[in-house]
Design an enzyme around this catalytic site. Structure first.
Site, PDB file in Angstrom:
ATOM      1  N   LYS A  93      56.196  30.930  32.243  1.00 49.74           N
ATOM      2  CA  LYS A  93      55.024  30.094  32.533  1.00 49.74           C
ATOM      3  C   LYS A  93      53.974  30.927  33.272  1.00 49.74           C
ATOM      4  O   LYS A  93      54.279  32.008  33.783  1.00 49.74           O
ATOM      5  CB  LYS A  93      55.435  28.883  33.371  1.00 49.74           C
ATOM      6  CG  LYS A  93      56.055  29.229  34.714  1.00 49.74           C
ATOM      7  CD  LYS A  93      56.547  27.983  35.423  1.00 49.74           C
ATOM      8  CE  LYS A  93      57.249  28.373  36.711  1.00 49.74           C
ATOM      9  NZ  LYS A  93      57.052  27.419  37.779  1.00 49.74           N
TER      10      LYS A  93
ATOM     11  N   ARG B 178      59.769  15.864  43.536  1.00 56.29           N
ATOM     12  CA  ARG B 178      58.609  16.227  42.716  1.00 56.29           C
ATOM     13  C   ARG B 178      58.769  15.542  41.374  1.00 56.29           C
ATOM     14  O   ARG B 178      58.787  14.327  41.306  1.00 56.29           O
ATOM     15  CB  ARG B 178      58.587  17.771  42.622  1.00 56.29           C
ATOM     16  CG  ARG B 178      57.277  18.413  42.411  1.00 56.29           C
ATOM     17  CD  ARG B 178      57.339  19.922  42.509  1.00 56.29           C
ATOM     18  NE  ARG B 178      58.147  20.543  41.473  1.00 56.29           N
ATOM     19  CZ  ARG B 178      58.240  21.862  41.253  1.00 56.29           C
ATOM     20  NH1 ARG B 178      57.569  22.693  42.015  1.00 56.29           N
ATOM     21  NH2 ARG B 178      58.975  22.353  40.296  1.00 56.29           N
TER      22      ARG B 178
ATOM     23  N   HIS C 267      65.913  21.016  39.686  1.00 60.75           N
ATOM     24  CA  HIS C 267      65.340  22.230  40.289  1.00 60.75           C
ATOM     25  C   HIS C 267      65.637  22.237  41.783  1.00 60.75           C
ATOM     26  O   HIS C 267      65.566  21.191  42.437  1.00 60.75           O
ATOM     27  CB  HIS C 267      63.830  22.236  40.032  1.00 60.75           C
ATOM     28  CG  HIS C 267      63.166  23.540  40.337  1.00 60.75           C
ATOM     29  ND1 HIS C 267      63.687  24.758  39.942  1.00 60.75           N
ATOM     30  CD2 HIS C 267      62.015  23.830  40.996  1.00 60.75           C
ATOM     31  CE1 HIS C 267      62.868  25.725  40.342  1.00 60.75           C
ATOM     32  NE2 HIS C 267      61.854  25.183  40.987  1.00 60.75           N
TER      33      HIS C 267
ATOM     34  N   ARG D  27      67.595  29.355  34.582  1.00 63.04           N
ATOM     35  CA  ARG D  27      66.162  29.547  34.303  1.00 63.04           C
ATOM     36  C   ARG D  27      65.650  30.616  35.268  1.00 63.04           C
ATOM     37  O   ARG D  27      65.438  30.348  36.443  1.00 63.04           O
ATOM     38  CB  ARG D  27      65.393  28.240  34.532  1.00 63.04           C
ATOM     39  CG  ARG D  27      65.882  27.062  33.727  1.00 63.04           C
ATOM     40  CD  ARG D  27      64.982  25.843  33.935  1.00 63.04           C
ATOM     41  NE  ARG D  27      64.808  25.486  35.327  1.00 63.04           N
ATOM     42  CZ  ARG D  27      65.609  24.683  36.008  1.00 63.04           C
ATOM     43  NH1 ARG D  27      66.659  24.127  35.438  1.00 63.04           N
ATOM     44  NH2 ARG D  27      65.371  24.417  37.278  1.00 63.04           N
TER      45      ARG D  27
ATOM     46  N   TYR E 175      30.297  42.650  53.428  1.00 61.11           N
ATOM     47  CA  TYR E 175      29.738  41.369  53.895  1.00 61.11           C
ATOM     48  C   TYR E 175      30.255  41.020  55.290  1.00 61.11           C
ATOM     49  O   TYR E 175      31.423  41.276  55.605  1.00 61.11           O
ATOM     50  CB  TYR E 175      30.188  40.238  52.967  1.00 61.11           C
ATOM     51  CG  TYR E 175      29.556  40.227  51.604  1.00 61.11           C
ATOM     52  CD1 TYR E 175      28.179  40.101  51.450  1.00 61.11           C
ATOM     53  CD2 TYR E 175      30.348  40.318  50.470  1.00 61.11           C
ATOM     54  CE1 TYR E 175      27.615  40.069  50.170  1.00 61.11           C
ATOM     55  CE2 TYR E 175      29.792  40.277  49.204  1.00 61.11           C
ATOM     56  CZ  TYR E 175      28.425  40.158  49.063  1.00 61.11           C
ATOM     57  OH  TYR E 175      27.867  40.121  47.811  1.00 61.11           O
TER      58      TYR E 175
ATOM     59  N   CYS F 176      35.392  41.916  48.578  1.00 57.10           N
ATOM     60  CA  CYS F 176      34.336  41.151  47.887  1.00 57.10           C
ATOM     61  C   CYS F 176      34.866  40.660  46.538  1.00 57.10           C
ATOM     62  O   CYS F 176      36.045  40.804  46.242  1.00 57.10           O
ATOM     63  CB  CYS F 176      33.114  42.024  47.657  1.00 57.10           C
ATOM     64  SG  CYS F 176      32.555  42.888  49.136  1.00 57.10           S
TER      65      CYS F 176
ATOM     66  N   ASP G  85      34.290  41.920  43.615  1.00 56.13           N
ATOM     67  CA  ASP G  85      34.563  42.989  42.649  1.00 56.13           C
ATOM     68  C   ASP G  85      34.986  44.316  43.277  1.00 56.13           C
ATOM     69  O   ASP G  85      35.295  45.262  42.553  1.00 56.13           O
ATOM     70  CB  ASP G  85      33.302  43.279  41.825  1.00 56.13           C
ATOM     71  CG  ASP G  85      32.649  42.000  41.363  1.00 56.13           C
ATOM     72  OD1 ASP G  85      33.304  41.243  40.642  1.00 56.13           O
ATOM     73  OD2 ASP G  85      31.496  41.745  41.771  1.00 56.13           O
TER      74      ASP G  85
HETATM   75  C1  LIG Z   1      61.475  24.076  37.039  1.00 52.36           C
HETATM   76  C2  LIG Z   1      61.540  25.548  37.308  1.00 52.36           C
HETATM   77  N1  LIG Z   1      62.622  26.209  36.908  1.00 52.36           N
HETATM   78  C3  LIG Z   1      62.756  27.545  37.116  1.00 52.36           C
HETATM   79  C4  LIG Z   1      61.766  28.272  37.767  1.00 52.36           C
HETATM   80  C5  LIG Z   1      61.964  29.738  38.002  1.00 52.36           C
HETATM   81  O1  LIG Z   1      62.062  30.036  39.369  1.00 52.36           O
HETATM   82  P1  LIG Z   1      62.256  31.531  39.859  1.00 52.36           P
HETATM   83  O2  LIG Z   1      60.996  32.242  39.508  1.00 52.36           O
HETATM   84  O3  LIG Z   1      62.453  31.424  41.321  1.00 52.36           O
HETATM   85  O4  LIG Z   1      63.420  32.072  39.123  1.00 52.36           O
HETATM   86  C6  LIG Z   1      60.631  27.596  38.203  1.00 52.36           C
HETATM   87  C7  LIG Z   1      59.590  28.332  38.908  1.00 52.36           C
HETATM   88  O5  LIG Z   1      58.897  27.919  39.766  1.00 52.36           O
HETATM   89  C8  LIG Z   1      60.507  26.198  37.969  1.00 52.36           C
HETATM   90  O6  LIG Z   1      59.425  25.516  38.359  1.00 52.36           O
END
Ligand SMILES: Cc1ncc(COP(=O)(O)O)c(C=O)c1O
Length: 376
Positions: A42, A140, A169, A225, A269, A316, A318
């Site tokens: 993702k 969540r 999760h 995951r 700046y 800044c 850039d």
């Molecule tokens: C639902 C879910 N599963 C798995 C992961 C993977 O987590 P990590 O990068 O800590 O392995 C994430 C990441 O935020 C997540 O939101």
């Protein structure tokens, strides 16, 4: 006219697909042949480039991909990736049909989505696979544990849908204290038992992220995951680095100007830095317009000639200025490393994150599209 996309970029992220492949192989070895490695790609693969990372992960032990949003899955399909892709977050009803057209595995937690999935899958002659997310303590997304069995019962009559997965999760699996993580895991196990008792078999149960994949083998279940560890970064310094993964991303730039400023010169700046004496400085063409945090003003550092050059004055949009007193001789167009290794020295994403009061995840994920990804 020359093609501007072939121009050598001033600032770029070098993505070491060899390191990524090796990380995947090591993680797969660690979880063993029975457990499915789901590569979490993702947010443009945490900034590393989703399509290239997905291909390398699939060629090196990952069996499924996971994304947060439906559009991310469509993007991977359009690039020709045909492995299973789990969309872990909510998909709008209006996008369900397109998701099924692209054979995305949607996550469902609401009956209207089940209805839409089954209806459209039936129209196009498919049985759509979905996963159900449960909230075991993250507060969540997901069904509450008590809602799960009745949700399965309500979904059961829909003929064109198959619940392939059940997942949850962890909130704090990256802490040394695993008590809350065990509580979440036990809730998950109770829900799976209740489903089995009610006659529902779910082939793929999964709850472990990187931290649990590394630290908690008892929680691997059918799939893990893995995101951050695949990119060679640590979920936190409290997690046992059980697998020697290597960072995949190096953020590089090029010295755009070298000069010596007289004592009393104000830099950038806001005039937040005044040279206390004559000072050799270099201009680094990176800024918050690249996703390099402005909070690193007067706090961060970069590597030039294998030496640290502290940032002086504000970052800044850039560019910013560094003090090169310890790096000389520095020449125009010398290499600058902002994250990664140079001549034996290293600035890790974790270190940059600590300067910016954030986590390594945000440092790589925050890199904006202007930073070209160069795959090596
Ligand atoms: C639902 C879910 N599963 C798995 C992961 C993977 O987590 P990590 O990068 O800590 O392995 C994430 C990441 O935020 C997540 O939101």
């Amino acid at each position: 006219m020359t093609d501007p996309s072939l121009a050598i970029p001033l600032t770029f992220a070098e993505i070491d697909l060899g390191a990524l492949a090796q990380n995947c192989r090591l993680l797969k070895q660690h979880i063993g042949p029975e457990v499915l490695l789901m590569a979490v790609v993702k947010a443009n693969a945490y900034g590393h480039g989703a399509v290239e990372v997905a291909r390398a992960a699939l060629a090196n032990g990952a069996g499924h991909l996971a994304v947060a949003r439906f559009e991310e899955g469509v993007h991977l399909r359009e690039a020709g990736i045909d492995a299973p892709i789990l969309v872990m977050n909510y998909t709008l009803l209006a996008n369900v049909d397109t998701g099924i057209d692209h054979d995305l595995t949607l996550t469902v937690t609401d009956l209207p989505v089940i209805e839409r999935v089954s209806h459209y899958a039936g129209q196009v002659g498919k049985v759509a696979q979905v996963h159900v997310k449960i909230d075991t303590g993250m507060g969540r997304y997901g069904l509450l544990p008590d809602e799960v069995v009745s949700f399965f019962e309500q979904a059961a009559p829909y003929p064109h849908i198959e619940i392939q997965g059940l997942f949850s999760h962890f909130a704090v699996s990256d802490l040394a204290d695993k008590a809350y993580t065990w509580q979440q895991f036990e809730i998950f196990e109770r829900v799976s038992d209740a489903l089995r008792a009610a006659g529902f078999q779910v082939p793929i149960c999964h709850i472990a992220n990187s931290a649990a994949a590394l630290d908690l083998p008892a929680m691997h279940l059918d799939a893990v995951r893995v995101g951050i560890a695949m990119y060679g970064l640590h979920p936190s310094d409290e997690v046992d680095p059980a697998v020697p993964v290597q960072p995949v991303l190096t953020l590089k730039s090029t010295v755009a100007r070298v000069r010596t400023l007289p004592a009393g010169t104000s830099i950038s700046y806001g005039r937040t830095y005044i040279t206390p004496q004559a000072m050799p400085v270099a201009l680094v063409p990176v800024g918050y317009g690249d996703g390099y945090p402005r909070i690193l003003s007067n706090r961060g550092a970069v590597l030039i000639n294998g030496q640290r050059a502290p940032i002086v004055g504000r970052v800044c949009m850039d560019q910013f200025v560094v003090d090169i007193s310890d790096c000389s001789p520095v020449a125009l167009e010398d290499e600058v490393v902002l994250v990664g290794k140079q001549q034996g020295a290293r600035i890790s994403a974790e270190e940059v994150a600590s300067w910016a009061n954030t986590i390594n995840y945000e440092i790589t994920t925050g890199l904006l599209p202007r930073v070209r990804r160069v795959f090596v």
